[in-house]
Design a protein around this motif. Sequence first.
Motif, PDB file in Angstrom:
ATOM      1  N   LEU A 121       2.000   4.262 -11.514  1.00 47.16           N
ATOM      2  CA  LEU A 121       0.800   4.097 -10.987  1.00 47.16           C
ATOM      3  C   LEU A 121      -0.039   2.991 -11.823  1.00 47.16           C
ATOM      4  CD1 LEU A 121       0.716   5.866  -7.434  1.00 47.16           C
ATOM      5  CD2 LEU A 121       1.591   3.589  -7.458  1.00 47.16           C
TER       6      LEU A 121
ATOM      7  N   LYS B 187       0.918  -1.505  -0.518  1.00 42.95           N
ATOM      8  CA  LYS B 187       0.029  -0.195   0.037  1.00 42.95           C
ATOM      9  C   LYS B 187       0.877   1.177   0.057  1.00 42.95           C
ATOM     10  CE  LYS B 187      -3.934  -0.065   2.522  1.00 42.95           C
ATOM     11  NZ  LYS B 187      -4.655  -0.131   3.678  1.00 42.95           N
TER      12      LYS B 187
ATOM     13  N   ASP C 275      -4.421  13.978  -3.827  1.00 50.10           N
ATOM     14  CA  ASP C 275      -3.367  12.800  -3.425  1.00 50.10           C
ATOM     15  C   ASP C 275      -2.419  14.162  -2.641  1.00 50.10           C
ATOM     16  OD1 ASP C 275      -5.107  10.698  -3.278  1.00 50.10           O
ATOM     17  OD2 ASP C 275      -3.504   9.901  -5.264  1.00 50.10           O
TER      18      ASP C 275
ATOM     19  N   ILE D 154      -2.280   5.351 -12.921  1.00 45.79           N
ATOM     20  CA  ILE D 154      -3.274   6.489 -12.847  1.00 45.79           C
ATOM     21  C   ILE D 154      -2.799   7.923 -13.592  1.00 45.79           C
ATOM     22  CG2 ILE D 154      -3.893   5.573 -10.533  1.00 45.79           C
ATOM     23  CD1 ILE D 154      -1.875   7.486  -8.999  1.00 45.79           C
TER      24      ILE D 154
ATOM     25  N   LYS E 114      -2.873   4.616  -3.119  1.00 42.41           N
ATOM     26  CA  LYS E 114      -3.170   3.320  -3.363  1.00 42.41           C
ATOM     27  C   LYS E 114      -2.750   2.212  -3.031  1.00 42.41           C
ATOM     28  CE  LYS E 114      -3.776   1.070  -8.280  1.00 42.41           C
ATOM     29  NZ  LYS E 114      -2.817   1.306  -9.775  1.00 42.41           N
ATOM     30  N   LYS E 115      -3.569   0.866  -2.970  1.00 38.77           N
ATOM     31  CA  LYS E 115      -3.423  -0.283  -2.435  1.00 38.77           C
ATOM     32  C   LYS E 115      -3.283  -1.316  -3.696  1.00 38.77           C
ATOM     33  CE  LYS E 115      -8.035  -0.819  -1.303  1.00 38.77           C
ATOM     34  NZ  LYS E 115      -9.320  -1.707  -0.104  1.00 38.77           N
TER      35      LYS E 115
END
Length: 625
Positions: free
Chosen positions: A130, A105, A140, A132, A153-154
């Motif tokens: 990631l 995570k 974030d 994204i 993010k996890k």
Amino acid sequence: MNKKYRISPNEDFVDPEETLAGSRGHVSTMEHPVSGSIFQIILLGIVFVLVFYFIFILRLSVVSGGDLRSAAIRNASLSYIVSPPRGTIFDRNGQTLAFNLPNFKLLLISRHASIKSLENGAGLRIAQILDISEAEVEADFNRISRESVVEIKKDISKEQAVQLGQLDIPGLVVVSEPERVYPHGSYFSHIIGYINNVSEKDLNRDSYYYLRDKIGRTGIEATYEAILRGEHGVINFSQEHVDPQKIVEEESGNSLVLNIDSTIQQDLFDSLEKALRSAGLHRGAAVIQNPNSGAVLGLVSFPTYDNNELQDSLTQDQVTRLFQDSNRPLFNRAIGGLYSPGSTIKPLYALAGLNEKTITPQTSITDLVGFITIPNQFDPNIVYTYRDWKIQGTVDLRKAIAQSSDIFFYSVGGGYGNIKGLGIDRITKYLRDFLADKALGIDLAGEQSGFVPDPTWKLATKGEPWFTGDTYNISIGQGDLLVTPLWLSTYTAAIANEGIIYRPEVVNKIVNKENETLELFEKEIIGQVDFDLADLRAVQEGMRQTATTGTSRLLANLPVPVAAKSGTAEVLKGKSSNSLITVYGPYQDPNFVLSVVIEGINQNQQGLATQVAYDFLTKYFAKNL
């Protein structure tokens, strides 16, 4: 020499008349009142001070509040609670049924992070790693003014975790927390159960839990939650140290070894699934136990579900499929489904009739028409007809069990011809001796107690007296009598082992991470029924004939002799029934007892449960001879 200090009574003494103003004196000794303007000045001063403080506080909270809050977040010492790995779940042979994998995570620690860290393309690089958008990354980072820890993010991969670490961005931290894995999914879901996020109710009920924890919801995961859950770890993020400091190491929970045999479980699952699919049906259950201990070797309920799906938030499609389907895939029918036992209950009544001397092993009846008639007990002009499923001819006790003669058991239960019958009071006594109205205490949540109707209940709930016809119905396992598939196998086990009722147990022992036994669950007797051994043998022989020449003669093709009793219980008259069977074997030295229930069969599918038993036992004996 010290002088003592005292007050003279004459000093500063004022006569009463001196308190009065002299009318003839040049200077008045009376005080004058304070001017009202003084109070106005004081009041204005107080108002001014209050306004000043109000403006000052407003400026702090509104204008500078964000900056001060951010500073407080950055300066505070932060402890991050790490959920511990749950204990592993093994089958009886050491095969893993539930374990943990590290779940990486990505966190952003506000005290060390800065939006300036995203300059020079760092934000884009994070986004690329990631998968994204860069805008999401910036959003974030903007949360650091409001939150001490931001979860970006996890479920990131180990490769992503390494790449992020190489960026060396202050405040960007990867932590590892356990993720539960069920390698066999739907095969074991009604036994193992699943875990899910804690609720507000869980947090209020038990101070152990933190917001990011998960808790066992059903099955073994729920029953043994306190054993499996472990102890939390703590990671400290301080102002002095940029890198996180683990100040408390998390400890995994203890593990469980089940009585379940993975091979038996999967074969039983496959056999029941195949039969349901071929018949176009969806609902059924099966249980297999060791009759000499109560140990549950396999337990299946259909429809089923994949317990890996339920650990996190669900999609609307998953909610519809799992929680709104009328077939109720999360419902464990093996322990919670209540069914009329049909003819599978007849061996119990045979034992009761023998014990009460109502019948003997040689008692016989002759049926040449396939039905009997009896007059209404209140009006002899009204005659009721009670049918058998076929014309049976002459049958004794053993053949009545094997051929499932309804007329024979109408007579045993309610009386007919030369057979006086047990009557409802003695029937309910024996049913309760076999614990038909009790939960057996299996270590799975959701077990239901069976239901044994009697005249008092009927009068109170239906406003009607108990009729002979009610006794006839219950004598062939119909009417309002209800039991679970688990009870069906447990009661049959008591016939196989000569009268002992054991508590059904899924878990065999608790072990620590070194595989040392912490607690071993011994077999537990929860009831006992005492019958003459000759009477037991007569009933066992009738059940053996069921599997050779009777209603379950398909089982005669097995390589090992077994005993059985099949049944069909009507649900909707002429439209829908349930198919049932209970089997134990080997006949001379039993080490298993199996029960199967299939819901919603039509008239052409009455032997479906027997087909499941045959298909499964063919595989079972092939692997266990």
